[in-house]
Design a protein around this motif. Structure first.
Motif, PDB file in Angstrom:
ATOM      1  N   LEU A  80      13.010  -2.515   3.307  1.00  0.00           N
ATOM      2  CA  LEU A  80      12.139  -1.882   4.300  1.00  0.00           C
ATOM      3  C   LEU A  80      10.662  -2.026   3.951  1.00  0.00           C
ATOM      4  CD1 LEU A  80      14.205   1.334   5.066  1.00  0.00           C
ATOM      5  CD2 LEU A  80      13.625  -0.485   6.676  1.00  0.00           C
ATOM      6  N   VAL A  81      10.311  -1.900   2.670  1.00  0.00           N
ATOM      7  CA  VAL A  81       8.907  -2.039   2.281  1.00  0.00           C
ATOM      8  C   VAL A  81       8.434  -3.466   2.548  1.00  0.00           C
ATOM      9  CG1 VAL A  81       7.288  -2.034   0.339  1.00  0.00           C
ATOM     10  CG2 VAL A  81       8.882  -0.145   0.630  1.00  0.00           C
ATOM     11  N   THR A  85       0.846  -1.192   0.000  1.00  0.00           N
ATOM     12  CA  THR A  85       0.000   0.000   0.000  1.00  0.00           C
ATOM     13  C   THR A  85       0.883   1.244   0.000  1.00  0.00           C
ATOM     14  OG1 THR A  85      -0.043   0.108   2.412  1.00  0.00           O
ATOM     15  CG2 THR A  85      -1.770  -1.213   1.347  1.00  0.00           C
ATOM     16  N   SER A  86       0.257   2.375  -0.227  1.00  0.00           N
ATOM     17  CA  SER A  86       1.007   3.628  -0.180  1.00  0.00           C
ATOM     18  C   SER A  86       1.574   3.850   1.222  1.00  0.00           C
ATOM     19  CB  SER A  86       0.133   4.806  -0.605  1.00  0.00           C
ATOM     20  OG  SER A  86      -1.018   4.899   0.189  1.00  0.00           O
ATOM     21  N   LYS A  87       0.826   3.432   2.253  1.00  0.00           N
ATOM     22  CA  LYS A  87       1.320   3.563   3.629  1.00  0.00           C
ATOM     23  C   LYS A  87       2.602   2.760   3.822  1.00  0.00           C
ATOM     24  CE  LYS A  87      -0.138   2.994   8.481  1.00  0.00           C
ATOM     25  NZ  LYS A  87       1.216   2.823   8.932  1.00  0.00           N
ATOM     26  N   ASN A  88       2.670   1.543   3.240  1.00  0.00           N
ATOM     27  CA  ASN A  88       3.881   0.729   3.343  1.00  0.00           C
ATOM     28  C   ASN A  88       5.078   1.478   2.774  1.00  0.00           C
ATOM     29  OD1 ASN A  88       2.053  -2.237   2.335  1.00  0.00           O
ATOM     30  ND2 ASN A  88       2.367  -1.468   4.390  1.00  0.00           N
ATOM     31  N   ILE A 133       4.837  -6.909   8.422  1.00  0.00           N
ATOM     32  CA  ILE A 133       4.334  -6.580   9.756  1.00  0.00           C
ATOM     33  C   ILE A 133       2.861  -6.189   9.684  1.00  0.00           C
ATOM     34  CG2 ILE A 133       4.488  -4.894  11.650  1.00  0.00           C
ATOM     35  CD1 ILE A 133       7.557  -4.978  11.229  1.00  0.00           C
ATOM     36  N   GLU A 134       2.488  -5.436   8.658  1.00  0.00           N
ATOM     37  CA  GLU A 134       1.088  -5.030   8.494  1.00  0.00           C
ATOM     38  C   GLU A 134       0.182  -6.254   8.311  1.00  0.00           C
ATOM     39  OE1 GLU A 134      -1.037  -3.001   4.897  1.00  0.00           O
ATOM     40  OE2 GLU A 134      -0.188  -1.425   6.178  1.00  0.00           O
ATOM     41  N   ILE A 135       0.622  -7.197   7.491  1.00  0.00           N
ATOM     42  CA  ILE A 135      -0.148  -8.430   7.287  1.00  0.00           C
ATOM     43  C   ILE A 135      -0.221  -9.222   8.587  1.00  0.00           C
ATOM     44  CG2 ILE A 135      -0.113 -10.687   6.133  1.00  0.00           C
ATOM     45  CD1 ILE A 135       1.004  -9.143   3.660  1.00  0.00           C
ATOM     46  N   GLY A 144      -6.555  -0.811  -1.626  1.00  0.00           N
ATOM     47  CA  GLY A 144      -5.450   0.110  -1.398  1.00  0.00           C
ATOM     48  C   GLY A 144      -4.100  -0.402  -1.877  1.00  0.00           C
ATOM     49  N   HIS A 145      -4.080  -1.550  -2.558  1.00  0.00           N
ATOM     50  CA  HIS A 145      -2.815  -2.103  -3.066  1.00  0.00           C
ATOM     51  C   HIS A 145      -2.422  -1.402  -4.364  1.00  0.00           C
ATOM     52  CE1 HIS A 145      -4.347  -5.632  -0.637  1.00  0.00           C
ATOM     53  NE2 HIS A 145      -3.284  -5.199   0.002  1.00  0.00           N
TER      54      HIS A 145
END
Length: 190
Positions: free
Chosen positions: A116-117, A48-51, A123-125, A86-87
């Motif tokens: 890093l991404v 996502t853009s947040k990632n 971590i988000e998943i 959001g992907h």
């Protein structure tokens, strides 16, 4: 890409905000847009853009506002797309451009940004699929770690620690790789 829209410009200008970035970080709006496209083109995971924003800011590669702006501009211009979840995905035309100019990005920036991404996306998943709760008790903190499947827990482990800092560290470490912790615990028990 054209200069009027602050997209890729072979004559790199130092026109980006540099607050929060380290030496060697990106200082050009066009280079930031290029690294965003590079990341999307080279990661097969759903991101996502947040990632991307979190990764480039955590790595002190680029300024938060510059990365957010680059993603917004790239989306509006149709260079990248965003699905209903959001992907992000890159268009074929943009992928072609990235293939041509990716070597203009320093290899350390390319490697660090991808690493890093991937870490942040994982971590988000893990946060969506596994649950960690921290509760304050009388003199300590109760940390409950859960490794879950669709509707049941494989594991629910509760630990007591004296400080919130330790509880947060356990949470962070657990969410980095809950499967490894589950496997290590099971191996230790058997």
């Amino acid at each position: 890409m054209d200069n009027d829209n602050k997209e890729f410009n072979p004559v790199l200008e130092f026109d980006a905000f540099t607050a929060g970035i380290e030496d060697g970080g990106l200082r050009s709006s066009s280079t930031i847009a290029l690294v965003v496209c590079y990341i999307i083109a080279n990661i097969s995971d759903k991101i996502t853009s947040k990632n991307i924003v979190d990764a480039l800011v955590e790595g002190k590669i680029a300024n938060y506002f510059e990365v957010s702006d680059a993603i917004s501009r790239l989306t509006k211009s149709g260079k990248i797309t965003q699905d209903s979840d959001g992907h992000l995905a890159i268009t074929e035309k943009s992928r072609f451009i990235v293939d041509i100019v990716e070597n203009d990005l320093p290899i350390t920036i390319r490697q660090k940004s991808i690493e890093l991404v991937r870490k942040i996306a994982k971590i988000e998943i893990n946060q969506k699929e596994n649950n960690v709760t921290i509760e304050k008790s009388d003199n300590d903190f109760k940390v409950t770690l859960r490794v879950s499947d669709v509707d049941s827990d494989f594991m629910a482990l509760t630990l007591f620690v004296p400080t919130m800092a330790q509880a947060e560290t356990i949470k962070e470490k657990f969410l980095q790789n809950p499967v490894a912790i589950y496997e290590n615990l099971m191996n230790s028990l058997f």
